[in-house]
Design an enzyme around this catalytic site. Structure first.
Site, PDB file in Angstrom:
ATOM      1  N   HIS A  17       1.002  -1.088   0.166  1.00  0.00           N
ATOM      2  CA  HIS A  17       0.300   0.006  -0.023  1.00  0.00           C
ATOM      3  C   HIS A  17       1.066   1.766  -0.404  1.00  0.00           C
ATOM      4  O   HIS A  17       0.925   2.101  -1.044  1.00  0.00           O
ATOM      5  CB  HIS A  17      -0.708  -0.046   0.844  1.00  0.00           C
ATOM      6  N   LYS A  41     -16.790  -6.651  11.422  1.00  0.00           N
ATOM      7  CA  LYS A  41     -16.431  -7.559  12.252  1.00  0.00           C
ATOM      8  C   LYS A  41     -15.795  -8.381  12.296  1.00  0.00           C
ATOM      9  O   LYS A  41     -14.534  -8.511  13.520  1.00  0.00           O
ATOM     10  CB  LYS A  41     -17.597  -7.847  12.935  1.00  0.00           C
ATOM     11  N   ARG A  90      -2.878  -5.356  -8.452  1.00  0.00           N
ATOM     12  CA  ARG A  90      -1.999  -6.722  -8.081  1.00  0.00           C
ATOM     13  C   ARG A  90      -2.035  -7.625  -9.282  1.00  0.00           C
ATOM     14  O   ARG A  90      -3.464  -7.778 -10.097  1.00  0.00           O
ATOM     15  CB  ARG A  90      -1.872  -7.805  -6.935  1.00  0.00           C
TER      16      ARG A  90
HETATM   17  P1  ADP Z   1      -5.983  -6.398   0.780  1.00  0.00           P
HETATM   18  O1  ADP Z   1      -7.326  -6.425   2.052  1.00  0.00           O
HETATM   19  O2  ADP Z   1      -6.426  -6.759  -0.218  1.00  0.00           O
HETATM   20  O3  ADP Z   1      -4.591  -4.822   0.895  1.00  0.00           O
HETATM   21  P2  ADP Z   1      -7.409  -2.758   0.513  1.00  0.00           P
HETATM   22  O4  ADP Z   1      -8.561  -3.235   0.615  1.00  0.00           O
HETATM   23  O5  ADP Z   1      -6.332  -2.607   2.147  1.00  0.00           O
HETATM   24  O6  ADP Z   1      -6.729  -4.536   0.133  1.00  0.00           O
HETATM   25  O7  ADP Z   1      -6.676  -2.174  -0.836  1.00  0.00           O
HETATM   26  C1  ADP Z   1      -6.621  -1.089  -0.553  1.00  0.00           C
HETATM   27  C2  ADP Z   1      -5.727  -0.625  -1.877  1.00  0.00           C
HETATM   28  O8  ADP Z   1      -4.540  -1.531  -2.165  1.00  0.00           O
HETATM   29  C3  ADP Z   1      -6.313  -1.330  -3.348  1.00  0.00           C
HETATM   30  O9  ADP Z   1      -6.122  -0.626  -4.667  1.00  0.00           O
HETATM   31  C4  ADP Z   1      -5.207  -2.912  -2.902  1.00  0.00           C
HETATM   32  O10 ADP Z   1      -5.739  -3.240  -4.929  1.00  0.00           O
HETATM   33  C5  ADP Z   1      -4.318  -1.870  -3.124  1.00  0.00           C
HETATM   34  N1  ADP Z   1      -3.412  -3.348  -2.877  1.00  0.00           N
HETATM   35  C6  ADP Z   1      -3.258  -4.398  -1.614  1.00  0.00           C
HETATM   36  N2  ADP Z   1      -1.966  -4.700  -2.072  1.00  0.00           N
HETATM   37  C7  ADP Z   1      -1.317  -4.224  -2.549  1.00  0.00           C
HETATM   38  C8  ADP Z   1       0.332  -4.366  -2.980  1.00  0.00           C
HETATM   39  N3  ADP Z   1       0.701  -5.372  -1.287  1.00  0.00           N
HETATM   40  N4  ADP Z   1       0.293  -3.637  -3.931  1.00  0.00           N
HETATM   41  C9  ADP Z   1      -0.413  -2.548  -4.498  1.00  0.00           C
HETATM   42  N5  ADP Z   1      -1.394  -2.442  -4.009  1.00  0.00           N
HETATM   43  C10 ADP Z   1      -1.653  -2.874  -3.015  1.00  0.00           C
END
Ligand code: ADP
Length: 161
Positions: A17, A41, A90
């Site tokens: 992220h 939850k 991804r």
């Molecule tokens: P997750 O639970 O899969 O991490 P989130 O809802 O927290 O998903 O993700 C927020 C954003 O970050 C989305 O655009 C998701 O595709 C992206 N994301 C999640 N993991 C990664 C990663 N390893 N690299 C890049 N982007 C990511």
């Protein structure tokens, strides 16, 4: 000024992220990470904890902010005056889900553009859910998250045992 939002669950924020946030912050004048205040939850961290973990991860990024939001992502975008939604993709699976979401958001708010950045190679496999599973079983996740997140994950995993 172009303002972008980067919405997600961030339960918790990972290096994957963070990589997307840092790259997006170079493209837009202001990036607001939106932590979805989900009624789910089964989240490991509360909304306040998730926001705080993000806040600590972006202390050195002057044009990146974090805020919790409820309801529609497009309403959050309108509220903060954003013109762009940033998403990280991804290789496995994200595209189909994000494509549908982008179409719905375009229907709801046609002026808002979605900009997708490809996940960096070394974090392609990284998701918050797999990370939590590995951490809860005692796996070493130190290179996958900022240090304060690793500490929070270890504490939370121990308290659940
Ligand atoms: P997750 O639970 O899969 O991490 P989130 O809802 O927290 O998903 O993700 C927020 C954003 O970050 C989305 O655009 C998701 O595709 C992206 N994301 C999640 N993991 C990664 C990663 N390893 N690299 C890049 N982007 C990511």
């Amino acid at each position: 000024m172009t303002i972008a939002i980067y919405p997600g669950g961030f339960d918790p924020i990972t290096n994957g992220h963070l990589d997307i946030a840092i790259r997006a912050a170079k493209l837009f004048e202001k990036l607001i990470i939106g932590v979805y205040n989900s009624p789910d939850k089964y989240l490991l961290f509360t909304t306040e904890e998730r926001v705080e973990l993000v806040r600590q991860a972006i202390v050195n990024q002057p044009n990146v902010e974090v805020e919790a939001f409820n309801g529609l992502t497009v309403d959050f975008a309108k509220k903060v005056g954003a013109q762009v939604i940033v998403r990280g993709l991804r290789m496995s699976g994200d595209f189909v889900r994000d494509f549908d979401m982008a179409m719905m958001n375009k229907y709801l708010f046609p002026e808002l553009e979605v900009v997708c950045l490809m996940a960096t190679l070394k974090y392609q496999f990284l998701s918050s859910s797999l990370l939590k599973e590995a951490a809860s079983l005692g796996g070493n996740i130190d290179n996958l998250v900022p240090q304060h997140v690793a500490v929070a994950l270890r504490r939370r995993s121990q308290s659940k045992m």
